[in-house]
Design an enzyme around this catalytic site. Sequence first.
Site, PDB file in Angstrom:
ATOM      1  CB  CYS A  50      -0.942   0.001   1.197  1.00 33.10           C
ATOM      2  SG  CYS A  50      -0.100  -0.062   2.794  1.00 33.10           S
ATOM      3  CG  ASN A  51       2.620   2.863   3.013  1.00 29.54           C
ATOM      4  OD1 ASN A  51       1.738   3.664   2.729  1.00 29.54           O
ATOM      5  ND2 ASN A  51       2.758   2.347   4.217  1.00 29.54           N
ATOM      6  CB  SER A 107       8.381   1.421   7.093  1.00 25.61           C
ATOM      7  OG  SER A 107       8.821   0.205   6.529  1.00 25.61           O
ATOM      8  CD  GLU A 112       6.165  -1.933   7.908  1.00 28.56           C
ATOM      9  OE1 GLU A 112       5.610  -2.961   8.322  1.00 28.56           O
ATOM     10  OE2 GLU A 112       6.343  -1.680   6.713  1.00 28.56           O
TER      11      GLU A 112
END
Length: 422
Positions: A50-51, A107, A112
């Site tokens: 998603c990132n 991140s 994470e």
Amino acid sequence: MAFIALGINHKTASVAVRERVAFTPEQMVEALQQLCRLTTSREAAILSTCNRSELYLEIDHPTADDVLAWLADYHRLTLDELRACAYVHQDEDAVRHMMRVASGLDSMVLGEPQILGQMKSAYAVAREAGTVGPLLGRLFQATFSTAKTVRTDTAIGENPVSVAFAAVSLAKQIFSDLHRSQALLIGAGETITLVARHLFEQGVKRIVVANRTLERASLLAEQFGAHAVLLSEIPEELANSDIVISSTASQLPILGKGAVERALKQRKHKPMFMVDIAVPRDIEPEVGELDDVYLYSVDDLHEVVAENLKSRQGAAQAAEELVGSGVAEFMQRLRELAAVDVLRAYRQQAERLRDEELGKAQRQLANGADPAEVMAQLARGLTNKLLHAPSVQMKKMSAEGRIDALALAQELFALDEGAPRH
């Protein structure tokens, strides 16, 4: 040969752009094979979360223009649109980038842990597609090893500070014993999945997953022994829920003050902990005005995240140093690999010369020649043949005034004397 890491992430591109450059799991194998077929990439892997969407490549020249063009074309962007937010790292910088990503240093949430698993999945898919060879494979293994060292030798992974972690840690502050608590999770995306995992690991008594589609809710619920319901069934579940955490893509609130008020009456005003991670919000802000409700928004959680990040800057610095060591070690091994082909060719040449001289000696012995003389001739012949090519080249270098090359030859042959003189 060159290593390339290129792509976009949360720091360089908006969500709208990241969505357009994302690869679905169903696309991945075909995309990898097309990438290697249509560009100069000899080995390739794709990481898409998603990132970030990133391509890791072993390529036969130090530029990636054709790969950027392929990526833009594949996702139907103009090349200018992609260039505006893309980054390209090469060789040592590419190695460093991969190791930082896998270690959680690049991140959105520092340290994470999910990203390492996502990178391992990217490697596995590339192997399935047949687009990872020995060089990129070695880089992935070195990356995983470095990330593991970072996790075990620093505190980067301690006191996790993701939104999901923060939500569960706050719940633990409200309810000292989560084993007796029941949780209602609204949504079934990545964040709620992480929340469910953390609650499950904390031994929450019962978890209910509510979602717009029952199928998606059931898929998530099955992983953690939870119960799946539709959004329309939320009012029936609220009265039994000590913990409510919501993260959906709804444009309108899902929980209003009236529904929560009715649930509190049924609970006889037993405290209810609620976290609204969604933007726009899933829970009406007025719910926070009710007694016995502890309502936190995503902004409240970010304050918790930011506070914890301050205490982890030292761990981040230590992690960066370990990544630096990992990069240096891998680059050294890579340089050593460059000598393998030369050494193999040199050994094959020496063995061919040996076999020629040995065959000659065996024929002489078969014809009755003196063994001692045959052995002497074998030794002289082998010595002369092994030294012939290097001797010719060193004379040529000397004639050309290449003193540095002669000094290198002296080092190569471990000679103590006879150093070239200016």
